[in-house]
Write an enzyme that holds these catalytic residues in place. Sequence first.
Site, PDB file in Angstrom:
ATOM      1  N   ASP A   1      -5.565  -4.580  -3.835  1.00 26.31           N
ATOM      2  CA  ASP A   1      -5.886  -3.145  -3.926  1.00 26.31           C
ATOM      3  C   ASP A   1      -4.624  -2.327  -4.150  1.00 26.31           C
ATOM      4  O   ASP A   1      -4.650  -1.313  -4.837  1.00 26.31           O
ATOM      5  CB  ASP A   1      -6.635  -2.657  -2.684  1.00 26.31           C
TER       6      ASP A   1
ATOM      7  N   GLU B   1       0.839  -1.210   0.000  1.00 25.17           N
ATOM      8  CA  GLU B   1       0.000   0.000   0.000  1.00 25.17           C
ATOM      9  C   GLU B   1       0.871   1.257   0.000  1.00 25.17           C
ATOM     10  O   GLU B   1       0.669   2.173  -0.807  1.00 25.17           O
ATOM     11  CB  GLU B   1      -0.883  -0.040   1.248  1.00 25.17           C
TER      12      GLU B   1
END
Length: 641
Positions: free
Chosen positions: A245, A67
Amino acid sequence: MLLPLAALLMGCVAQIHAGVYSDRFLQQYNKIHDPKNGYFSKEGIPYHSVETLMVEGPDHGHETTSEAHSYYIWLEAMYGKLTNDFSKFNTAWQIMEEFTIPVHDSQPTNYKYNPSKPATFNPELDSPDQYPTPSQPEVPVGQDPLFQELQNAYGTPDMYSMHWLTDVDNVYGFGNSPGNCLAGPGTPGPSYINTYQRGSQESTWKTIPQPTCDNFRYGGRNGFLDLFVRDNNYVQQWKYTSAPDADARAVQAAFWASKWATENGQLNTISSTLAKAGKLGDYLRYSFFDKYFKRIGNCVSPYNCPGGYGKESAHYLLSWYVGWGGSLSDYNGWAWRIGDGAAHFGYQNPLAAYALVNDYNLRPRGATAVNDWQQSLSRQLEFYGWLQSQEGAFAGGATNSWNGRYDNPPSELTANTFHGMFYDWEPVYHDPPSNRWYGMQAWSVDRLAQYYYVSGDYQAKSLLDKWVSWILSEIKFNGDNYTLPATLEWDGVPPNVRVRVSGYTNDVGTASGTARTLSFYAAKANHAEAKNVAKKLLDGMWKLYQTDKGVSTPEEASTYNQFNLPIAVPYGWTGRYPNGDVIDNSATFIKLRSWYKNDPDWPKVEAHLNGGPAPVFTYHRFWAQADHALAQGTYGLLFNE
Ligand SMILES: *[C@@H]1O[C@H](CO)[C@@H](O)[C@H](O)[C@H]1NC(C)=O
C-alpha cells in the site's frame, strides 16, 4: 531574447493558489517542517510520530515506515502545486530512495536467485508460541515470471522496493544502515529492522524485533534466525519486506505531482523522479503473486495445488507484503522471493494502477507491466464490488492460501469465491482483527474516489454512491465537533456481508481521510451534501483541534497495559540485543526494550502498570498530520475556496 520571454510567460501562467483551505495546507505544512516540532531526523527522514513512546504497528515512535515516506512524498507534491516549487518533491523521493530501498551491498546476492524456484514452502504459524515447523522443499512452488523481465528493463537483479520498517535513531543499536550489516550501536542513520514474523496472532506486543541483515553478531548462536525458521544449518543472510500500500501511495503521489507540475509548466523539473516512480510500480507487481507462485484459485493442500507458470500465479491485487532475501556470502550463495496470496481491500489503489497505465511520465519499462496494471485496475474494481456490504462499507478481503498453509477453508466460503480465492473478513492478522479499524475504509475509499475523480469511471461511481451514503449516515455533528466510526464488526459472507459500527471517534487522521474522500466524490458527482460534510469536518478539526505541532486530539492508550506481557521464546533459547537486553523465555515487551524506561513519557506508563488509569497521549503521527494538510489542500484545489 525569445527564451527568457517564454520562461517569463510560463511563470505567469503557473498559478500560485490562494484561498482559505490552501492557506491551511501551508500553515499545517509549515508546522510539519518546523525543526522545533521534531517531525524529521537529522538526515531528513520523517519519523512515524513526533512522540517517541508509541506502540501500535511500529513499536517506537522514532521508527519510520514506508507509509510515512509515501505521505511525505504526497505532501511535497501538493506543496509544489500550491507554491510552484517542486524541488521538495524530488527531495522527498530522494530521501525515501536513500533510506528505504536497499543499496546493492544491502541486497548483495540477488544474482544467485533462481526464478524457476523462488522460495521453499514454510507453513505459517497460528500463533507466536508455536515452534516453527521445518520448511518443506518437496511442496511444489511456481516460477517467477517477473525476474528476467525486470532485469532486462533495469539492468540489475536487485529489487527497487521500499523496506517497510526502519529504526531511524538506531535505538535497538543494530546499526544495520544502508550498506552495513550490524555495524553496532555507534552507527548513525537509520537501521533496517523487522518485527512481525510469527503468524497472524502476533501483535506488536508479542514481537521479537530483529535486524534485516543477520551475521549472528547479536541475538543467539544463530542470530535471530532459529526463532523463526527451523533448519539444520543456519546461514548468515539478509531479508526485506515491503508494504505494497505504501509503494502504491508513492506512485499515486507521483501521479499527482505529474499532473500538477504539468499544469504549472514544471514537468521537466521532476521527470527523472517520475521515471523512478514508474520503476517502483514495476517492482510492485510482485505483490500480485501468490506467496509461492502457486496457481491462483482453489489452491487447497500444499501438495495438490500446483505451482503456476507465467501469470497463472497472479491475482492482480495489492497483497499484504512482498519479501526478498538471500545469503550474505557469494560462496554457495542463494536468494529467494515471495509474493502474498492474501489481499486486503484496504491496500487497493486503483489510482496508482490507472497512473501506471495512462501517465506516460510514470510508464514502467517492464515488457508486460502496462498490461499487468491494466488487469490489476479492473480486478481491483471487481474486488471492491465483491466485498461491498449491504450497508456500503467494504469487507476484509480474500486469500489464495487459507491459514497461510493452503488449508481447507470452512465450507461456507467455497460457494462464492473471488477467482477461486476465499473470503476472509480479517485477512493476514487477527490481533486486532485487520478490518476492525475504520481507517482502512478512509484510506482505501479515498483512492477509489481519486480514481473516480480522474477517470469518471461509472463502475467506481456506483461503488462510491453506496459507500458515501453509508458514511454520511454515520457521521454526526455537534456544533463544530463531530464523530465518525472508529471500529467496525462484520457478519456474513459475500454477497451478503453486513457491517455494524461498534465505536465512534473524533480522530483527526481518519476524519481527514474521510473529508478528502468526500471532497473528490463531491467534486465529480456534484454532490452538495458530501461537499458540505467534508467542509464541516475540515472546519471542525481546524477550529477545535489545532496544537503547537499540528492538529490532534487526546487519546487514551488503552492497549498500554501490555508492557509486561510475556513473549514466547522457545525454552532454552537465549540471546542478546546490542545493549545487553536478554532474550529468553522470561521475555516481556519491556524486557526486550529496556531503553523505553528512559523515555520522558515512561512514568505515565509505569503509573498505569502500577494500577493507575490508562495514560492519555496527544500524538502527532506523520501520516495523520500529512493527511490533514492534504485534506485541507485538496478541498481548496477542488472547490477553489
Ligand atoms: C468532541 O466529541 C468527542 C466525542 O463525543 C468528545 O470526546 C470530545 O470531548 C468533544 N470535543 C470537544 C472539543 O467538544
